[in-house]
Motif scaffolding. Structure first.
Motif, PDB file in Angstrom:
ATOM      1  N   LYS A  31       0.856  -1.188   0.000  1.00  0.00           N
ATOM      2  CA  LYS A  31       0.000   0.000   0.000  1.00  0.00           C
ATOM      3  C   LYS A  31       0.894   1.241   0.000  1.00  0.00           C
ATOM      4  O   LYS A  31       2.059   1.175   0.377  1.00  0.00           O
ATOM      5  N   GLN A  59      -9.109  10.498   4.463  1.00  0.00           N
ATOM      6  CA  GLN A  59      -9.032  10.396   2.998  1.00  0.00           C
ATOM      7  C   GLN A  59      -7.818   9.564   2.573  1.00  0.00           C
ATOM      8  O   GLN A  59      -7.904   8.779   1.628  1.00  0.00           O
ATOM      9  N   PHE A  60      -6.686   9.738   3.269  1.00  0.00           N
ATOM     10  CA  PHE A  60      -5.509   8.910   2.960  1.00  0.00           C
ATOM     11  C   PHE A  60      -5.832   7.437   3.253  1.00  0.00           C
ATOM     12  O   PHE A  60      -5.514   6.556   2.454  1.00  0.00           O
ATOM     13  N   LEU A  63      -7.712   5.568   0.716  1.00  0.00           N
ATOM     14  CA  LEU A  63      -6.873   5.155  -0.421  1.00  0.00           C
ATOM     15  C   LEU A  63      -5.903   4.039  -0.030  1.00  0.00           C
ATOM     16  O   LEU A  63      -5.069   3.628  -0.824  1.00  0.00           O
ATOM     17  N   LEU A 149      -2.302  14.409  -1.041  1.00  0.00           N
ATOM     18  CA  LEU A 149      -3.494  13.559  -1.149  1.00  0.00           C
ATOM     19  C   LEU A 149      -3.888  13.372  -2.619  1.00  0.00           C
ATOM     20  O   LEU A 149      -4.181  12.253  -3.048  1.00  0.00           O
ATOM     21  N   GLU A 150      -3.859  14.450  -3.400  1.00  0.00           N
ATOM     22  CA  GLU A 150      -4.205  14.359  -4.833  1.00  0.00           C
ATOM     23  C   GLU A 150      -3.225  13.431  -5.557  1.00  0.00           C
ATOM     24  O   GLU A 150      -3.640  12.616  -6.386  1.00  0.00           O
ATOM     25  N   THR A 152      -1.562  11.001  -4.215  1.00  0.00           N
ATOM     26  CA  THR A 152      -1.832   9.642  -3.729  1.00  0.00           C
ATOM     27  C   THR A 152      -3.042   9.067  -4.460  1.00  0.00           C
ATOM     28  O   THR A 152      -3.048   7.909  -4.866  1.00  0.00           O
ATOM     29  N   ARG A 153      -4.054   9.911  -4.664  1.00  0.00           N
ATOM     30  CA  ARG A 153      -5.249   9.515  -5.416  1.00  0.00           C
ATOM     31  C   ARG A 153      -4.855   9.123  -6.846  1.00  0.00           C
ATOM     32  O   ARG A 153      -5.317   8.095  -7.352  1.00  0.00           O
ATOM     33  N   ALA A 154      -3.992   9.904  -7.470  1.00  0.00           N
ATOM     34  CA  ALA A 154      -3.551   9.641  -8.846  1.00  0.00           C
ATOM     35  C   ALA A 154      -2.776   8.332  -8.939  1.00  0.00           C
ATOM     36  O   ALA A 154      -2.824   7.630  -9.953  1.00  0.00           O
ATOM     37  N   LYS A 156      -3.396   5.671  -7.333  1.00  0.00           N
ATOM     38  CA  LYS A 156      -4.357   4.557  -7.274  1.00  0.00           C
ATOM     39  C   LYS A 156      -5.095   4.371  -8.597  1.00  0.00           C
ATOM     40  O   LYS A 156      -5.677   3.326  -8.831  1.00  0.00           O
ATOM     41  N   SER A 157      -5.120   5.412  -9.443  1.00  0.00           N
ATOM     42  CA  SER A 157      -5.934   5.313 -10.664  1.00  0.00           C
ATOM     43  C   SER A 157      -5.141   4.743 -11.826  1.00  0.00           C
ATOM     44  O   SER A 157      -3.958   4.680 -11.840  1.00  0.00           O
TER      45      SER A 157
END
Length: 157
Positions: A31, A59-60, A63, A149-150, A152-154, A156-157
């Motif tokens: 992770k 939020q973290f 993810l 955070l953004e 980290t989101r990217a 995952k995608s």
């Protein structure tokens, strides 16, 4: 001096953490990990950074990411800092600075013309395989946690 960049394997560590016990970076493989280095507990910038990361911890976690703050302060100091500001992130103590140095962040700094050694505020986003996905050097605190955070989101995608 070591310069770690995107694609490098993040140097592993096992360090004492706030509240007792240890955190081992390699044990978190599978992770993402946000590893942020900061100079000193309970100073204005470090406090703001820890509060911002703490506020975004849910939020973290959504993810699957773990957020860890590291400084050369002792665990007891981390415990006080965490309690005083109701911080939610994990804090690890690198009192001998071996890991801070392994990440290339024990540097000469200058304030009011005085030179001294200290931690350069830097954040690493480490992917699930243990590789550095992104580095933020000489971090400006305001809004930084949201930017991480953004990213980290990217990841995952």
């Amino acid at each position: 001096m070591t310069v770690l960049d995107t694609g490098s394997i993040a140097p592993d560590f096992t360090l004492p953490r706030d509240g007792g016990g240890d955190i081992t970076l390699s044990a978190l493989r599978g992770k993402p990990v946000v590893l942020y280095f900061y100079p000193k507990d309970d100073t204005s910038g470090c406090t703001q950074e820890a509060i911002e990361f703490s506020g975004l911890k849910p939020q973290f976690e959504a993810l699957g990411a773990t957020v860890i703050g590291m400084s050369p302060d002792a665990v007891k100091k981390h415990d006080k800092f965490k309690t005083k500001h109701d911080l939610k992130v994990d804090l690890v103590a690198d009192e001998d600075r071996k890991i801070i140095e392994a990440y290339g962040l024990w540097v000469e700094k200058s304030m009011y013309g005085r030179k001294y050694m200290g931690v350069e505020r830097t954040t690493f986003l480490i992917d699930a395989s243990g590789k550095i996905a992104r580095v933020w050097n000489k971090v400006k605190v305001s809004g930084h946690a949201a930017e991480v955070l953004e990213a980290t989101r990217a990841l995952k995608s």
